[in-house]
Design an enzyme around this catalytic site. Structure first.
Site, mmCIF file in Angstrom:
data_model
loop_
_atom_site.group_PDB
_atom_site.id
_atom_site.type_symbol
_atom_site.label_atom_id
_atom_site.label_comp_id
_atom_site.label_asym_id
_atom_site.label_seq_id
_atom_site.Cartn_x
_atom_site.Cartn_y
_atom_site.Cartn_z
ATOM 1 N N CYS A 166 0.734 -1.227 -0.006
ATOM 2 C CA CYS A 166 -0.038 -0.100 -0.051
ATOM 3 C C CYS A 166 0.923 1.204 -0.002
ATOM 4 O O CYS A 166 1.986 1.355 0.507
ATOM 5 C CB CYS A 166 -0.816 -0.005 1.007
ATOM 6 S SG CYS A 166 -2.012 -1.521 1.442
ATOM 7 N N ARG A 199 5.386 -0.375 -6.052
ATOM 8 C CA ARG A 199 5.317 -0.977 -4.944
ATOM 9 C C ARG A 199 4.346 -2.394 -4.969
ATOM 10 O O ARG A 199 4.396 -3.122 -4.119
ATOM 11 C CB ARG A 199 5.195 -0.274 -3.729
ATOM 12 C CG ARG A 199 6.089 0.644 -3.331
ATOM 13 C CD ARG A 199 5.544 1.759 -2.420
ATOM 14 N NE ARG A 199 5.128 1.371 -1.075
ATOM 15 C CZ ARG A 199 6.209 1.280 -0.071
ATOM 16 N NH1 ARG A 199 7.078 1.952 -0.202
ATOM 17 N NH2 ARG A 199 5.525 0.766 0.914
ATOM 18 N N TRP A 257 -2.993 -2.752 -1.385
ATOM 19 C CA TRP A 257 -2.565 -3.912 -1.630
ATOM 20 C C TRP A 257 -3.461 -4.926 -0.506
ATOM 21 O O TRP A 257 -3.082 -4.964 0.582
ATOM 22 C CB TRP A 257 -1.289 -4.375 -1.472
ATOM 23 C CG TRP A 257 -0.755 -5.830 -1.993
ATOM 24 C CD1 TRP A 257 -0.528 -6.138 -3.204
ATOM 25 C CD2 TRP A 257 -0.349 -7.054 -1.098
ATOM 26 N NE1 TRP A 257 -0.163 -7.508 -3.243
ATOM 27 C CE2 TRP A 257 0.182 -7.840 -1.861
ATOM 28 C CE3 TRP A 257 -0.115 -7.072 0.286
ATOM 29 C CZ2 TRP A 257 0.262 -9.341 -1.352
ATOM 30 C CZ3 TRP A 257 0.221 -8.288 0.816
ATOM 31 C CH2 TRP A 257 0.436 -9.268 -0.087
ATOM 32 N N ASN A 300 -2.169 1.752 5.840
ATOM 33 C CA ASN A 300 -1.178 0.818 5.521
ATOM 34 C C ASN A 300 -0.916 0.017 6.815
ATOM 35 O O ASN A 300 -0.474 0.488 7.944
ATOM 36 C CB ASN A 300 0.213 1.258 5.185
ATOM 37 C CG ASN A 300 0.042 2.126 3.756
ATOM 38 O OD1 ASN A 300 -0.874 1.998 2.941
ATOM 39 N ND2 ASN A 300 1.244 2.527 3.377
ATOM 40 N N GLY A 301 -0.966 -1.135 6.690
ATOM 41 C CA GLY A 301 -0.770 -2.142 7.809
ATOM 42 C C GLY A 301 -2.018 -3.288 7.943
ATOM 43 O O GLY A 301 -2.730 -3.225 7.242
ATOM 44 N N GLU A 345 16.442 -18.977 -6.580
ATOM 45 C CA GLU A 345 16.202 -17.467 -6.945
ATOM 46 C C GLU A 345 15.554 -17.605 -8.459
ATOM 47 O O GLU A 345 14.711 -16.889 -8.764
ATOM 48 C CB GLU A 345 17.511 -16.904 -6.738
ATOM 49 C CG GLU A 345 17.233 -15.196 -7.391
ATOM 50 C CD GLU A 345 16.212 -14.421 -6.759
ATOM 51 O OE1 GLU A 345 15.475 -14.991 -5.662
ATOM 52 O OE2 GLU A 345 15.797 -13.105 -7.208
ATOM 53 N N LYS A 384 11.937 -16.271 -9.786
ATOM 54 C CA LYS A 384 11.748 -15.134 -10.722
ATOM 55 C C LYS A 384 10.756 -15.563 -11.660
ATOM 56 O O LYS A 384 9.978 -14.960 -12.196
ATOM 57 C CB LYS A 384 13.061 -15.085 -11.584
ATOM 58 C CG LYS A 384 14.169 -14.016 -10.940
ATOM 59 C CD LYS A 384 13.736 -12.796 -10.548
ATOM 60 C CE LYS A 384 13.180 -12.601 -9.207
ATOM 61 N NZ LYS A 384 13.662 -12.145 -8.035
ATOM 62 N N GLU A 427 7.465 -15.643 -10.327
ATOM 63 C CA GLU A 427 6.741 -14.310 -10.049
ATOM 64 C C GLU A 427 6.465 -13.617 -11.429
ATOM 65 O O GLU A 427 5.006 -13.185 -11.311
ATOM 66 C CB GLU A 427 8.013 -13.596 -9.298
ATOM 67 C CG GLU A 427 8.342 -13.640 -8.148
ATOM 68 C CD GLU A 427 9.489 -12.779 -7.447
ATOM 69 O OE1 GLU A 427 9.337 -12.219 -6.399
ATOM 70 O OE2 GLU A 427 10.542 -12.648 -8.152
ATOM 71 N N HIS A 435 15.573 -38.514 -5.178
ATOM 72 C CA HIS A 435 14.768 -38.821 -3.844
ATOM 73 C C HIS A 435 13.373 -38.186 -3.989
ATOM 74 O O HIS A 435 12.663 -38.123 -2.914
ATOM 75 C CB HIS A 435 15.433 -38.170 -2.720
ATOM 76 C CG HIS A 435 16.772 -38.568 -2.464
ATOM 77 N ND1 HIS A 435 16.997 -39.817 -2.114
ATOM 78 C CD2 HIS A 435 18.094 -38.035 -2.644
ATOM 79 C CE1 HIS A 435 18.335 -40.070 -1.913
ATOM 80 N NE2 HIS A 435 19.136 -39.168 -2.238
ATOM 81 N N LYS A 450 5.917 -4.702 -3.977
ATOM 82 C CA LYS A 450 7.554 -4.504 -4.083
ATOM 83 C C LYS A 450 8.032 -4.511 -2.572
ATOM 84 O O LYS A 450 8.938 -5.295 -2.447
ATOM 85 C CB LYS A 450 7.718 -3.070 -4.724
ATOM 86 C CG LYS A 450 9.093 -2.689 -4.703
ATOM 87 C CD LYS A 450 10.015 -3.653 -5.818
ATOM 88 C CE LYS A 450 11.463 -3.554 -5.669
ATOM 89 N NZ LYS A 450 12.107 -4.497 -6.134
HETATM 90 N N1 HGA Z 1 -5.232 -4.305 5.903
HETATM 91 C C1 HGA Z 1 -5.411 -2.852 4.721
HETATM 92 C C2 HGA Z 1 -4.341 -2.498 4.461
HETATM 93 C C3 HGA Z 1 -3.329 -3.430 3.532
HETATM 94 C C4 HGA Z 1 -1.975 -2.909 3.361
HETATM 95 O O1 HGA Z 1 -1.488 -2.229 4.004
HETATM 96 N N2 HGA Z 1 -1.396 -3.580 2.375
HETATM 97 O O2 HGA Z 1 0.005 -3.080 1.918
HETATM 98 C C5 HGA Z 1 -6.498 -3.654 3.786
HETATM 99 O O3 HGA Z 1 -6.593 -4.716 3.647
HETATM 100 O O4 HGA Z 1 -7.200 -3.081 3.090
#
Ligand code: HGA
Length: 610
Positions: free
Chosen positions: A2, A27, A75, A99-100, A483, A487, A490, A506, A605
C-alpha cells in the site's frame, strides 16, 4: 504494498495526490482511491479496483477539486481487492487511509457494531474509521481523537485522516508502517515514502514509531509514543529525483537487469583497498564487533533470503564461521536458542519488510552480539534500528521482481564474509587478495553475461508453452537455482521448483518428462562431474535440459540438451554471475507469455505487512 499520499495546501491538490500514487505504483497494489475535502465544502471520494490510471480516468470524467485530501494504493490483506474495500474509508465525516494490519479488528468490529456503527467493507481498516468517529464524538478534536484511537489498535499502521468537520488539517499516526511528512511553503504533505512527494518538495520529516502528527498548511506538530510534543529533525535531499523512466528498455525489470555491472561497481566503491576489504565499510565499531563474532544468524524474506543462503556457503567455506539462515516470518514466531557471540544479520531491499523488521526487534531481546542490516535504502527502519549497516548501491528498483537488489546484496555479503574472516584471521592465505581482485573484475564479467541476452531470449521459447519447470544446482548454486525458480514463478506464472541436484532421485525425478524443462547452472567446480551425472538422469527420462555452463566445463549441445556457454569465473563469485542468465530467462519467458512483467499479479514491491 500500500501507498499513502496526503496534502494540505492552498491550491488544488488532486493532481499532486495522483502523481504521488503513480510514483508509488512500483510497490504493487490492486486498487486505488482518493478522498478530497472539496471546494464546495463536502468530503468526496473516488475509488477504483485496478490501476491508478483507472482512478485518474474516473477523476477526469467526474473531477474532484479541493485543498485537503488523502489518497491510497491498496494491496489487499483483509477483504477482496474491489471498490468497496478500497481506501479511503469513510465514517461520519471522516476519511481514513491505512497501511498495515489491525490484528484486533474482529473484536473492535463487534464492539462498534454493538454501538450501532454500520460497516460497508470487509477490511480491518474500517474499524479504525468508526472507532475514530466514535472518539471524535466524545472528544471533539480530531488530533485528540486520533491519539485516543491508536491506543486501542493492535497491529501495524501508517494512518492518514481528514475530517470535513475540521478541514484545517491532516492527521497521521505511525506504528510499524513508515510515514514521512513533506514540508512545503504554505503547504505540507504526507506519504508512506518520500519518493511520492519529490515532485513537490525536497524537505522531509520522518515520523518515528508511535508518533502522531498534526499537519496544517503553515505548521506541523508531532507527539511521540508517550504523548510528549517532540521536534523531529528535517532532512533535505539535494540530488535530483532518481530517474524513474525505462530509457531504451521495454520494462523496468530489463533496465534493472542491465544496470547490474554499474550498481555492483558502485556497491564496491570505497570498500576495497589494494588487496583487502575495508572493514569500516560496515560502520566505525565493525572491526571491534567482528572480532567477537563466532556465529552468524541471517534472517530475510524472498529473494533476500536466497542471498542469505548463498552467504552461508561463503561464511562457512571462507571464514570458517557457522551460519544459519532462516526466513523472517518463521524466525520471528519461533523459540530461538541463541548461541553466544552471534551476529544477527538482516537483508532487505527496502529496509521496511515487516517480517524482517519484526525479527530484528525480537532479536534485540534475545541477546545477540550485535545486528547488521544489508539494505538498499539508507533512510529505512531496518537501517535505523541496526547496530551496523552495509548499504547496497542498487539505486531505486522499480520492477517488483528483484534483480539488481539481489546481486548487490550478494556483493555485500561477500564483503561481510571477507571482513569477518580478515578480522578473525580465519581466511586461508592469499584468499582475500584473490577475491578482491576478482570482485574488481566482476562488473565486466557481468557485462559479458548480459551480452548473452539474445541467446537467452531464444532459449525462452522452449518455456512459452510449459506449465512446470525444475531448477537444479549444487552447493552455492542451489540458492541461485531457487532464485531462478522464484523469478520464473513471479513474473511468468509458470510453476517452478528448485532442488539441490543430488535430491532429484529422492522424489522430483518422478515428475520429469518431456513437458518439464530442467534448468541447471553448472560452473566449473569440483561438483561438476556429479552434476553431469544428475543431468544424465534427467535425459534418460526424456527431460529437456537447459544448462548454463562454464565455457571450460566441456559441455556441449546435444539431443534435448541446450548448453549456454558462460564466461569462466572464480567459483566463489559464480553465484553472482549465474544469476544473470536466469533473470534474463524469466524475463523473456514472461514477455512471451504477455504478463505484466514489472507489476506481476498479486505481488508487491516492499512487503510492509506481515
Ligand atoms: N489491511 C488493509 C491495508 C493493507 C496494506 O497495508 N497492504 O500493504 C487492507 O486490507 O485494506
Amino acid at each position: 504494498m500500500c501507498g499513502i499520499v496526503g496534502a494540505v495546501a492552498e491550491r488544488n491538490i488532486t493532481a499532486i495526490l495522483l502523481e504521488g500514487l503513480k510514483r508509488l505504483e512500483y510497490r504493487g497494489y490492486d486498487s486505488a482511491g482518493v478522498a478530497i475535502f472539496t471546494n464546495g465544502g463536502t468530503l468526496e471520494r473516488t475509488r477504483r479496483p485496478g490501476k491508478v490510471s483507472e482512478l485518474e480516468q474516473a477523476l477526469e470524467n467526474e473531477p474532484l477539486a479541493g485543498r485537503l485530501g488523502i489518497a491510497h494504493t491498496r494491496w489487499a490483506t483483509h477483504g477482496a481487492p474491489c471498490e468497496r474495500n478500497a481506501h479511503p474509508h469513510f465514517a461520519g465525516d471522516l476519511a481514513v487511509v491505512h497501511n498495515g494490519i489491525i490484528e484486533n479488528h474482529e473484536t473492535l468490529r463487534a464492539q462498534l457494531k454493538d454501538l450501532g456503527y454500520v460497516f460497508t467493507s470487509d477490511t480491518d481498516t474500517e474499524v479504525i474509521a468508526h472507532l475514530l468517529e466514535h472518539k471524535l464524538k466524545e472528544l471533539g478534536d480530531l488530533t485528540v481523537a486520533l491519539k485516543a484511537t491508536v491506543k486501542e489498535l493492535h497491529g501495524a499502521y501508517g494512518l492518514a485522516v481528514i475530517s470535513a468537520q475540521q478541514p484545517d488539517r491532516l492527521v497521521a499516526a505511525r506504528s510499524g508502517s513508515p510515514l514521512v511528512i513533506g514540508l512545503g511553503m504554505g503547504e505540507n504533505f504526507l506519504a508512506s515514502d518520500q519518493l511520492a512527494l519529490r515532485q513537490v518538495t525536497d524537505r522531509f520529516v520522518y515520523l518515528e514509531e508511535g508518533d502522531i502528527a498534526e499537519i496544517r498548511r503553515e505548521s506541523v506538530q508531532i507527539w511521540d509514543v508517550d504523548g510528549q510534543a517532540v521536534e523531529r529533525e528535517s532532512v533535505q535531499y539535494r540530488d535530483g529525483a532518481e530517474a524513474a523512466d525505462k530509457g531504451e528498455f521495454r520494462h523496468y525489470m530489463l533496465k534493472e537487469i542491465h544496470e547490474q555491472p554499474a550498481v555492483v561497481q558502485r556497491t564496491l566503491e570505497g570498500r576495497l583497498s589494494q588487496n583487502q576489504v575495508l572493514v569500516q565499510a560496515f560502520g566505525p565499531q565493525a572491526a571491534e564487533l567482528f572480532a567477537k563474532v563466532r556465529n552468524v544468524q541471517i534472517v530475510a524474506c524472498g529473494t533476500s533470503y536466497h542471498a542469505g543462503m548463498v552467504a552461508r556457503y561463503w561464511l562457512e567455506e571462507l571464514a570458517g564461521i557457522p551460519c544459519q539462515v532462516e526466513v523472517a516470518s518463521e524466525f520471528r514466531y519461533r523459540k530461538v536458542v541463541v548461541q553466544a557471540d552471534t551476529l544477527f544479520v538482516t537483508i532487505s531491499q527496502s529496509g521496511e519488510t515487516a517480517d524482517t523488521l519484526a525479527a530484528l526487534r525480537n532479536a534485540k531481546e534475545l541477546g545477540y552480539l550485535a545486528s547488521l542490516a544489508i539494505c538498499n535504502v539508507g533512510i529505512s527502519s531496518l537501517v535505523r534500528e541496526s547496530d551496523l549497516t552495509l548499504l547496497t548501491q542498487a539505486g531505486r528498483e522499480i520492477g517488483v521482481a528483484s534483480t539488481k537488489a539481489f546481486t548487490t546484496q550478494l556483493v555485500g555479503l561477500l564483503l561481510l564474509t571477507l571482513s569477518l574472516g580478515q578480522v578473525r584471521g580465519t581466511l586461508a592465505s592469499g584468499v582475500e587478495a584473490t577475491l578482491v581482485e576478482e570482485l574488481r573484475r566482476l562488473p565486466s564479467r557481468l557485462g559479458e553475461a548480459l551480452a548473452m541476452d539474445s541467446t537467452v531470449e531464444k532459449i525462452a521459447e522452449l518455456f512459452a508453452e510449459k506449465n512446470h519447470t525444475l531448477f537444479l544446482g549444487r552447493g552455492a548454486q542451489f540458492p541461485v537455482a531457487m532464485e531462478g525458480a522464484l523469478k520464473l514463478k513471479e513474473i511468468s506464472y509458470i510453476h517452478a521448483e528448485a532442488y539441490p541436484a543430488g535430491e532429484l532421485k529422492h522424489g522430483p525425478l518422478a515428475l520429469v518428462d518431456n513437458d518439464m524443462p530442467v534448468v541447471t547452472v553448472a560452473p566449473n567446480n569440483e561438483l561438476l562431474e556429479k552434476l553431469k551425472s544428475n543431468l544424465q538422469e534427467v535425459r534418460a527420462r526424456g527431460g529437456e535440459l537447459i544448462v548454463f555452463a562454464d565455457e571450460q566445463a566441456g559441455m556441449t549441445n546435444g539431443e534435448g540438451t541446450h548448453v549456454v556457454q558462460m564466461p569462466h569465473i572464480h567459483d566463489i563469485l559464480s553465484p553472482i554471475l549465474y544469476t544473470i542468465p536466469l533473470q534474463l530467462l524469466s524475463y523473456y519467458v514472461a514477455v512471451l507469455k504477455g504478463t505484466d512483467v514489472d507489476q506481476p499479479r498479486n505481488l508487491a514491491k516492499s512487503v510492509t505487512v506481515e
